[in-house]
Scaffold this motif. Sequence first.
Motif, mmCIF file in Angstrom:
data_model
loop_
_atom_site.group_PDB
_atom_site.id
_atom_site.type_symbol
_atom_site.label_atom_id
_atom_site.label_comp_id
_atom_site.label_asym_id
_atom_site.label_seq_id
_atom_site.Cartn_x
_atom_site.Cartn_y
_atom_site.Cartn_z
ATOM 1 N N LYS A 211 0.841 -1.192 0.000
ATOM 2 C CA LYS A 211 0.000 0.000 0.000
ATOM 3 C C LYS A 211 0.878 1.244 0.000
ATOM 4 O O LYS A 211 1.918 1.268 0.664
ATOM 5 C CB LYS A 211 -0.905 0.037 1.235
ATOM 6 N N SER B 178 -9.268 6.186 -2.250
ATOM 7 C CA SER B 178 -9.038 5.124 -3.225
ATOM 8 C C SER B 178 -7.983 4.177 -2.672
ATOM 9 O O SER B 178 -7.549 4.331 -1.538
ATOM 10 C CB SER B 178 -8.593 5.726 -4.567
ATOM 11 N N PHE B 179 -7.602 3.231 -3.474
ATOM 12 C CA PHE B 179 -6.584 2.265 -3.066
ATOM 13 C C PHE B 179 -5.407 2.421 -4.015
ATOM 14 O O PHE B 179 -5.564 2.291 -5.223
ATOM 15 C CB PHE B 179 -7.127 0.836 -3.136
ATOM 16 N N TYR C 276 -1.451 1.154 -4.722
ATOM 17 C CA TYR C 276 -0.372 0.220 -4.409
ATOM 18 C C TYR C 276 0.876 0.664 -5.152
ATOM 19 O O TYR C 276 0.801 1.155 -6.281
ATOM 20 C CB TYR C 276 -0.749 -1.206 -4.831
ATOM 21 N N ASN D 24 -3.621 2.745 -9.126
ATOM 22 C CA ASN D 24 -4.627 3.459 -8.340
ATOM 23 C C ASN D 24 -6.012 2.924 -8.711
ATOM 24 O O ASN D 24 -6.412 3.003 -9.879
ATOM 25 C CB ASN D 24 -4.529 4.953 -8.652
ATOM 26 N N PHE D 25 -6.703 2.359 -7.744
ATOM 27 C CA PHE D 25 -8.029 1.771 -7.938
ATOM 28 C C PHE D 25 -9.081 2.574 -7.183
ATOM 29 O O PHE D 25 -8.838 2.992 -6.053
ATOM 30 C CB PHE D 25 -8.056 0.334 -7.408
ATOM 31 N N LEU E 270 -9.868 1.034 -12.519
ATOM 32 C CA LEU E 270 -8.415 1.171 -12.456
ATOM 33 C C LEU E 270 -8.124 2.546 -13.039
ATOM 34 O O LEU E 270 -8.168 2.752 -14.250
ATOM 35 C CB LEU E 270 -7.721 0.066 -13.253
ATOM 36 N N GLY F 288 -4.537 -5.232 -6.727
ATOM 37 C CA GLY F 288 -5.765 -4.455 -6.659
ATOM 38 C C GLY F 288 -7.010 -5.302 -6.811
ATOM 39 O O GLY F 288 -8.021 -5.072 -6.146
ATOM 40 N N ARG G 243 -8.065 -7.305 -3.650
ATOM 41 C CA ARG G 243 -8.528 -6.531 -2.511
ATOM 42 C C ARG G 243 -9.981 -6.840 -2.168
ATOM 43 O O ARG G 243 -10.386 -6.765 -1.032
ATOM 44 C CB ARG G 243 -8.368 -5.038 -2.809
#
Length: 163
Positions: free
Chosen positions: A7, A57-58, A60, A73-74, A85, A107, A110
């Motif tokens: 992350k 957002s998520f 990695y 970036n998701f 995405l 991603g 997750r």
Amino acid sequence: MEVIIRKMRKEDITSVQYVAKMSWYDTYEGIIPRSVQNRFLSEAYSNKRMLWRLRNSFIYVATIDEKIVGYANFFPLQNRGEIELGSIYILPAYQGKGIGSQLLEKGMKRSKELKIVYINVERENGIGRAFYHSKGFQLVDEFEDEFNGHLLRTMRMKLMISL
């Protein structure tokens, strides 16, 4: 060369901004004028916007020897089981080594309920299009997109996840 996917943290912002800038310059040279790229990068990757991304957002990052060489970036979508995405970029020197695939996998893992991954890719981004096709993404739509005063042909793609 061991790649570690983790992350993103607040202290990674400068490195992610660098990866975005170098990747954009490499990917969109001759497609999007440099002045348009610079304007977009300064807005979309400002410190304020990056902090917003960390909260909403998520993200990695891929590291090699503790150096960030890529990120993904998701964004969760309102429909359960769907994500966008928003971006996936790897420094040019590290492309073609499976790092993008590892970021995409991370991603996708997750959410146990994931059914669909969406992505928008610029039609002239041959490397990006080839990557998404190789992962099984299918074309959903194609449209013209006004991008900071520059017209782009954008392809909307999706990947159906079989449970």
